[in-house]
Write a protein that holds these residues in place. Structure first.
Motif, mmCIF file in Angstrom:
data_model
loop_
_atom_site.group_PDB
_atom_site.id
_atom_site.type_symbol
_atom_site.label_atom_id
_atom_site.label_comp_id
_atom_site.label_asym_id
_atom_site.label_seq_id
_atom_site.Cartn_x
_atom_site.Cartn_y
_atom_site.Cartn_z
ATOM 1 N N UNK A 191 -11.528 -11.367 17.781
ATOM 2 C CA UNK A 191 -10.497 -11.074 16.787
ATOM 3 C C UNK A 191 -11.108 -10.513 15.512
ATOM 4 N N UNK A 192 -12.242 -11.078 15.089
ATOM 5 C CA UNK A 192 -12.921 -10.601 13.884
ATOM 6 C C UNK A 192 -13.358 -9.147 14.043
ATOM 7 N N UNK A 193 -13.696 -8.757 15.266
ATOM 8 C CA UNK A 193 -14.096 -7.383 15.539
ATOM 9 C C UNK A 193 -12.929 -6.423 15.634
ATOM 10 N N UNK A 194 -11.705 -6.953 15.495
ATOM 11 C CA UNK A 194 -10.520 -6.104 15.528
ATOM 12 C C UNK A 194 -9.946 -5.905 16.913
ATOM 13 N N UNK A 195 -10.339 -6.751 17.858
ATOM 14 C CA UNK A 195 -9.886 -6.592 19.237
ATOM 15 C C UNK A 195 -8.766 -7.581 19.559
ATOM 16 N N UNK A 196 -7.903 -7.193 20.476
ATOM 17 C CA UNK A 196 -6.774 -8.013 20.891
ATOM 18 C C UNK A 196 -7.242 -9.052 21.910
ATOM 19 N N UNK A 197 -7.202 -10.316 21.542
ATOM 20 C CA UNK A 197 -7.703 -11.365 22.439
ATOM 21 C C UNK A 197 -6.837 -11.523 23.693
ATOM 22 N N UNK A 198 -5.601 -11.024 23.646
ATOM 23 C CA UNK A 198 -4.734 -11.100 24.831
ATOM 24 C C UNK A 198 -5.249 -10.220 25.960
ATOM 25 N N UNK A 199 -6.157 -9.303 25.650
ATOM 26 C CA UNK A 199 -6.720 -8.411 26.664
ATOM 27 C C UNK A 199 -7.890 -9.044 27.408
ATOM 28 N N UNK A 200 -8.176 -10.314 27.060
ATOM 29 C CA UNK A 200 -9.288 -11.025 27.696
ATOM 30 C C UNK A 200 -8.789 -12.335 28.282
ATOM 31 N N UNK A 201 -9.417 -12.766 29.364
ATOM 32 C CA UNK A 201 -8.951 -13.973 30.040
ATOM 33 C C UNK A 201 -10.123 -14.828 30.502
ATOM 34 N N UNK A 202 -9.823 -16.107 30.671
ATOM 35 C CA UNK A 202 -10.811 -17.048 31.213
ATOM 36 C C UNK A 202 -10.806 -16.922 32.729
ATOM 37 N N UNK A 203 -11.957 -16.585 33.301
ATOM 38 C CA UNK A 203 -12.049 -16.455 34.756
ATOM 39 C C UNK A 203 -12.775 -17.635 35.388
ATOM 40 N N UNK A 204 -13.407 -18.459 34.549
ATOM 41 C CA UNK A 204 -14.086 -19.641 35.081
ATOM 42 C C UNK A 204 -14.322 -20.627 33.942
ATOM 43 N N UNK A 205 -14.106 -21.899 34.218
ATOM 44 C CA UNK A 205 -14.366 -22.946 33.226
ATOM 45 C C UNK A 205 -15.680 -23.634 33.608
ATOM 46 N N UNK A 206 -16.663 -23.538 32.726
ATOM 47 C CA UNK A 206 -17.966 -24.141 32.994
ATOM 48 C C UNK A 206 -17.988 -25.636 32.669
ATOM 49 N N UNK A 207 -17.344 -26.019 31.571
ATOM 50 C CA UNK A 207 -17.377 -27.422 31.170
ATOM 51 C C UNK A 207 -16.330 -27.687 30.094
ATOM 52 N N UNK A 208 -15.646 -28.797 30.227
ATOM 53 C CA UNK A 208 -14.812 -29.305 29.149
ATOM 54 C C UNK A 208 -15.519 -30.527 28.589
ATOM 55 N N UNK A 209 -15.709 -30.562 27.292
ATOM 56 C CA UNK A 209 -16.472 -31.663 26.720
ATOM 57 C C UNK A 209 -16.144 -31.870 25.261
ATOM 58 N N UNK A 210 -17.174 -32.300 24.514
ATOM 59 C CA UNK A 210 -16.968 -32.603 23.100
ATOM 60 C C UNK A 210 -18.175 -32.160 22.275
#
Length: 254
Positions: A191-210
């Motif tokens: 987003x900071x680079x001026x790009x639309x984040x909706x054009x990108x997607x998560x294709x794999x989740x490596x880890x959910x943590x803290x």
């Protein structure tokens, strides 16, 4: 005998001095990892973890000021935290690989380490071995890189960098196919680079943590416990049943 007694007294004095050390005597290292921790163009350091650190340390009467926090590229900060005995690193994802090489205070926040791709590429990852056929952008020594290595993804498939905005640009320009990074942080850089984040997607989740504050192993355990005490306190609702200081910090960065 008298000499031994004096030595014993002196040792006890200095041991007591070490055990009573304050949080504001440590060095705090962080990186550009928004919204958790980052430095603005005017040099001011802020973010969820920064505010949590200052609030928690103030609560235990050992305030950590912003000028005690240094922003460095992650690989340099990570190595410093491992070898320098008075150092704290944040925000650090707590993993099994890192569990016994740091002392921990937290959690600061939940986190999700993912693999991002352009939607238009229609990349599907059904099993981890499929990742090896792509060029994957990683930050050196970041949890994304470490998790990929744990999964058996060869290092030859990874394009390393020390700064995330470089990888954001490479993903946009198709110089890498995938980016392994913390989800919120990756989208912030896009987003900071001026790009639309909706054009990108998560294709794999490596880890959910803290995310945690990671202390060098040589830091006095009492100091780790002191920050933990402050963290636990700011997460509690006030006596009037209002929003906790911790929740106020989270709401500030939404």
């Amino acid at each position: 005998m008298r000499l031994l007694t004096l030595i014993s007294i002196s040792f006890s004095f200095f041991a007591g001095a070490v055990s009573s050390s304050e949080l504001n005597q440590l060095n705090y290292l962080t990186e550009q990892y928004p919204p958790y921790n980052y430095q603005q163009e005017d040099g001011v350091i802020q973010g969820i973890a920064v505010d949590v650190l200052t609030a928690a340390s103030e609560h235990v009467d050992s305030p950590v000021s912003l000028d005690m926090i240094k922003v460095q590229p992650w690989p340099r900060a990570y190595r410093s935290a491992l070898i320098k005995p008075d150092t704290v690193l944040f925000s650090t994802t707590r993993t099994q690989l890192r569990e016994h090489i740091f002392q921990w205070a937290g959690p600061i926040s939940s986190t999700r380490i993912v693999v991002l791709a352009k939607r238009e590429r229609n990349i599907t990852i059904n099993q981890t071995i499929s990742l090896a056929q792509y060029r994957i952008g990683v930050i050196r020594d970041d949890v994304g890189e470490q998790l990929l290595l744990e999964l058996g993804v060869p290092r030859d498939s990874m394009i390393e960098s020390s700064v995330p905005d470089t990888l954001a640009s490479q993903l946009v320009k198709d110089r890498i196919d995938l980016w392994a990074y913390e989800e919120n942080v990756a989208k912030w850089w896009l987003k900071k680079g001026g790009y639309n984040t909706d054009e990108y997607e998560v294709v794999y989740v490596l880890r959910e943590g803290e995310l945690y504050f990671a202390f060098n192993l040589e830091v006095d355990q009492q100091m780790v416990s002191q920050l933990q005490k402050g963290l636990d306190a700011i997460k509690k609702t006030n006596q009037q049943g209002g929003v906790s200081r911790y929740q106020q910090i989270l709401d500030k960065y939404r």
